[in-house]
Design a protein around this motif. Sequence first.
Motif, PDB file in Angstrom:
ATOM      1  N   THR A  46      -4.371  -3.719 -34.546  1.00 44.20           N
ATOM      2  CA  THR A  46      -4.145  -3.131 -33.105  1.00 44.20           C
ATOM      3  C   THR A  46      -3.266  -4.191 -32.272  1.00 44.20           C
ATOM      4  O   THR A  46      -3.563  -5.406 -32.590  1.00 44.20           O
ATOM      5  CB  THR A  46      -5.624  -2.697 -32.546  1.00 44.20           C
ATOM      6  OG1 THR A  46      -6.371  -4.010 -32.759  1.00 44.20           O
ATOM      7  CG2 THR A  46      -6.281  -1.656 -33.280  1.00 44.20           C
TER       8      THR A  46
ATOM      9  N   THR B 189      -2.520  -5.654 -28.282  1.00 42.97           N
ATOM     10  CA  THR B 189      -3.164  -5.909 -27.106  1.00 42.97           C
ATOM     11  C   THR B 189      -1.701  -5.947 -26.175  1.00 42.97           C
ATOM     12  O   THR B 189      -0.994  -7.015 -26.330  1.00 42.97           O
ATOM     13  CB  THR B 189      -3.968  -6.768 -26.461  1.00 42.97           C
ATOM     14  OG1 THR B 189      -5.163  -6.512 -27.278  1.00 42.97           O
ATOM     15  CG2 THR B 189      -4.223  -6.673 -24.937  1.00 42.97           C
TER      16      THR B 189
ATOM     17  N   CYS C  65      -2.996  -9.447 -31.030  1.00 38.91           N
ATOM     18  CA  CYS C  65      -2.818  -8.839 -32.324  1.00 38.91           C
ATOM     19  C   CYS C  65      -4.276  -8.881 -32.998  1.00 38.91           C
ATOM     20  O   CYS C  65      -4.505 -10.034 -33.255  1.00 38.91           O
ATOM     21  CB  CYS C  65      -1.849  -8.840 -33.173  1.00 38.91           C
ATOM     22  SG  CYS C  65      -0.008  -8.560 -32.334  1.00 38.91           S
TER      23      CYS C  65
ATOM     24  N   THR D  13       1.776   5.955 -30.041  1.00 37.11           N
ATOM     25  CA  THR D  13       1.040   4.966 -30.576  1.00 37.11           C
ATOM     26  C   THR D  13       1.897   3.790 -30.660  1.00 37.11           C
ATOM     27  O   THR D  13       2.939   3.778 -30.628  1.00 37.11           O
ATOM     28  CB  THR D  13       0.408   5.596 -31.912  1.00 37.11           C
ATOM     29  OG1 THR D  13       1.453   5.610 -32.810  1.00 37.11           O
ATOM     30  CG2 THR D  13      -0.211   6.671 -31.644  1.00 37.11           C
TER      31      THR D  13
ATOM     32  N   GLU E 214       1.904   0.453 -33.748  1.00 38.28           N
ATOM     33  CA  GLU E 214       1.565  -0.250 -34.940  1.00 38.28           C
ATOM     34  C   GLU E 214       2.256  -1.477 -35.309  1.00 38.28           C
ATOM     35  O   GLU E 214       3.062  -1.852 -34.709  1.00 38.28           O
ATOM     36  CB  GLU E 214       2.464   0.748 -36.270  1.00 38.28           C
ATOM     37  CG  GLU E 214       1.853   2.164 -36.316  1.00 38.28           C
ATOM     38  CD  GLU E 214       0.468   2.408 -36.690  1.00 38.28           C
ATOM     39  OE1 GLU E 214      -0.118   1.603 -37.192  1.00 38.28           O
ATOM     40  OE2 GLU E 214       0.008   3.433 -36.153  1.00 38.28           O
TER      41      GLU E 214
END
Length: 328
Positions: free
Chosen positions: A270, A272, A290, A317, A319
């Motif tokens: 994920t 930020t 991250c 999204t 990635e």
Amino acid sequence: MTVAYQVGGVSQTDVTASDTFVVDRKINLTVAEDGNATTSVVPNEQDAYTTFLVTNVSNDIIDIRLSASQLAGGAATHGGTDTINVSNVQIYVDTDASGDFDVAFDTLVTFLDEMAADETRRVFIVGDIGAGATNGDVAGVTLTGTAREGNNGTTGAEGAAITATTGGDTAAEDTVFADSDGVYDGIASDDDDYTVAAASLTALKSSTVVSANYPIVGATDYYAIPGATVEYCIAVTNAAGGADATNVAISDPLPANTTFVGSSIVIGGTATIDDNGTPGNPADDVLTGCDNSTGVAGGSFGAGTVSATIGTVSAGTTEIITFRATID
């Protein structure tokens, strides 16, 4: 017609009469979009097609001339505003009756030959979408059919223009245009459109010093000095409302005076991202964090370059991949 009767209960000779008339020729056709939705396309798509049904509503065999045109701005049939044109526009008939366009089986046409009364044929407008098309662009198209004389079973040539009988009902076969739109000309049309669903990718990169071979007395953070290890994070975001981006691959040359840390590439996790107060404007976004704890090892390093395949980045999204290098 026969009239039978009696006089005084006695049957009399029947009285007969007759009348004949000639059935006139009604000319009418319909053109209708097959379905009720826009055709979703992607930038640089070739042979994108919209589908129409053309029906001979006449009581005679006719040919139907076909033409395709494009909107020049304005409201599109299924919403939005016409903003682009498609190129290489052609018309095909669904020869194999599959319902889907296939250039190997369907036939390029300019007219529909010898259409029987009440016969329907499926027709495709086919064109190419420009590589520069962007998400949400719309291209409106119109298919028009014009009734032409049939050739009494002789195929291969478009018939002549049809002329309506003037003056009123005659004893012979009259020709009458019976268009349902009230414009009695033997012409019908309908609209459809293409809507571009494009992926819109942005990439951000950050670096964080995560360790050092020797501490600095009194320091609470690591410094980017020789011997320190730096973790790089690359975040790829696909804007919401577009199409999924597939086969997404990343290559990143390692900076000079650094050495790749073997087996350090992690795919997934994920990110930020700080939008700096301007949502929807990725130009000033900053990658602030991250977390690769949910990622998996992968990728490769060769010829001084880190390579990794993310795969699919769905619309809306983000990635990430991370990897590490030491400062020489």
